[in-house]
Design a protein around this motif. Structure first.
Motif, PDB file in Angstrom:
ATOM      1  N   GLU A  29       0.837  -1.196   0.000  1.00 29.12           N
ATOM      2  CA  GLU A  29       0.000   0.000   0.000  1.00 29.12           C
ATOM      3  C   GLU A  29       0.877   1.252   0.000  1.00 29.12           C
ATOM      4  N   GLU A  32       2.507   1.726  -3.480  1.00 31.92           N
ATOM      5  CA  GLU A  32       1.579   2.365  -4.419  1.00 31.92           C
ATOM      6  C   GLU A  32       1.494   3.866  -4.166  1.00 31.92           C
ATOM      7  N   GLN A  33       1.398   4.251  -2.905  1.00 29.90           N
ATOM      8  CA  GLN A  33       1.315   5.664  -2.552  1.00 29.90           C
ATOM      9  C   GLN A  33       2.591   6.407  -2.930  1.00 29.90           C
ATOM     10  N   LYS A  36       3.010   7.194  -6.613  1.00 26.92           N
ATOM     11  CA  LYS A  36       2.214   8.375  -6.998  1.00 26.92           C
ATOM     12  C   LYS A  36       2.912   9.661  -6.554  1.00 26.92           C
ATOM     13  N   MET A  82      -0.556  -4.732  -7.891  1.00 29.65           N
ATOM     14  CA  MET A  82      -0.479  -3.323  -7.508  1.00 29.65           C
ATOM     15  C   MET A  82      -0.084  -2.456  -8.699  1.00 29.65           C
ATOM     16  N   LYS A  85      -2.829  -1.552 -11.129  1.00 30.97           N
ATOM     17  CA  LYS A  85      -3.713  -0.466 -10.683  1.00 30.97           C
ATOM     18  C   LYS A  85      -3.044   0.902 -10.799  1.00 30.97           C
ATOM     19  N   VAL A  86      -1.784   0.985 -10.381  1.00 29.04           N
ATOM     20  CA  VAL A  86      -1.150   2.296 -10.251  1.00 29.04           C
ATOM     21  C   VAL A  86      -0.736   2.893 -11.586  1.00 29.04           C
TER      22      VAL A  86
END
Length: 265
Positions: A29, A32-33, A36, A82, A85-86
């Motif tokens: 998690e 992924e953050q 970004k 992951m 998605k990202v």
């Protein structure tokens, strides 16, 4: 999402910022953050390390990040889920950094197809001998992956020529002998080494290993390098991050590096 080569074309001779982080450290998690955040703070390309139990080219900081990720059950399939998605929410293309054994374990063709379908755009395999690279190079071309080969300061001239001839558009020059990690100073002799390589090719040259400060980036950006990879400095900031997951230290570091490079234009 752009290809790796297209990013360098669009930068129009501006040096690219290429952060490295280990996937799954401290967890997916956060990975992924952070992807970004790095994208928002100016990363042009992002290198994502696949955790591995015997990372021979990595220093203690990235080794520890791999160990922690593996201890939490991070696998390639979880990482690719992951990534799938990202990639829809970032502009910076992703390069996967992995050793050869995980590729062989999954099956070379399946591994390359799977990472390409997830949205990975580039691949670095530090322990892939150039003498055995032809099959991987051909397969990467079929799935639109850019395989990035490495040149080290100890590479013979004949080996440099072989690597340059087999490389796609991007070549990774290792800036120091040994493993990744922090170094007080950049080896000034690398400037001449880079110059000699650029005299032999018009391919894109990126530089990594041991680059960890804004001063390093400021110095190297004057060498007509096309891209700078910074790993341990980012991974350490993630390891030292408070539990609130705001990543302020990492955010500031990334934006400061980008400012150095844009101010050169």
């Amino acid at each position: 999402m752009k290809s790796i080569s297209q990013v360098f074309t669009d930068l129009n001779n501006q040096c690219a910022l290429i952060p490295f982080i280990t996937a799954g450290d401290p967890n997916l998690e956060c990975t992924e953050q952070v992807l970004k955040i790095l994208d928002q703070e100016g990363a042009d390309i992002i290198e994502l390390g696949l955790p591995y139990s015997d990372p021979l080219a990595d220093g203690p900081i990235i080794q520890e990040a791999s160990r922690k990720a593996l201890s939490k059950g991070i696998t390639l399939d979880k990482i690719l889920s992951m990534v799938t998605k990202v990639t829809f929410s970032i502009n910076a293309p992703l390069i996967l950094f992995t050793y050869y054994n995980p590729i062989l374990s999954r099956g070379i063709k399946k591994f390359l197809i799977d990472i390409a379908q997830a949205g990975i755009k580039g691949l670095i395999i530090p322990d892939l001998p150039v003498e055995e690279a032809d099959y991987v190079i051909d397969l990467c071309k079929t799935v639109s992956l850019e395989l990035i080969l490495l040149i080290t300061p100890t590479s013979s001239q004949s080996r440099v020529k072989s690597i340059l001839s087999k490389s796609s558009q991007v070549v990774y020059v290792v800036s120091a002998t040994g493993v990744t990690g922090f170094r007080d100073q950049i080896n000034i002799e690398m400037k001449d080494f880079i110059k000699s390589i650029k005299a032999q090719t018009d391919k894109t040259i990126i530089l990594g290993f041991g680059i960890s400060t804004t001063n390093h980036v400021n110095q190297i950006s004057q060498w007509e390098i096309d891209g700078i990879v910074i790993g341990s400095a980012f991974v350490k900031r993630l390891a030292n991050n408070p539990q609130d997951n705001h990543f302020d230290n990492l955010t500031t570091f990334c934006s400061s590096l980008k400012k150095v490079l844009t101010d050169k234009c």
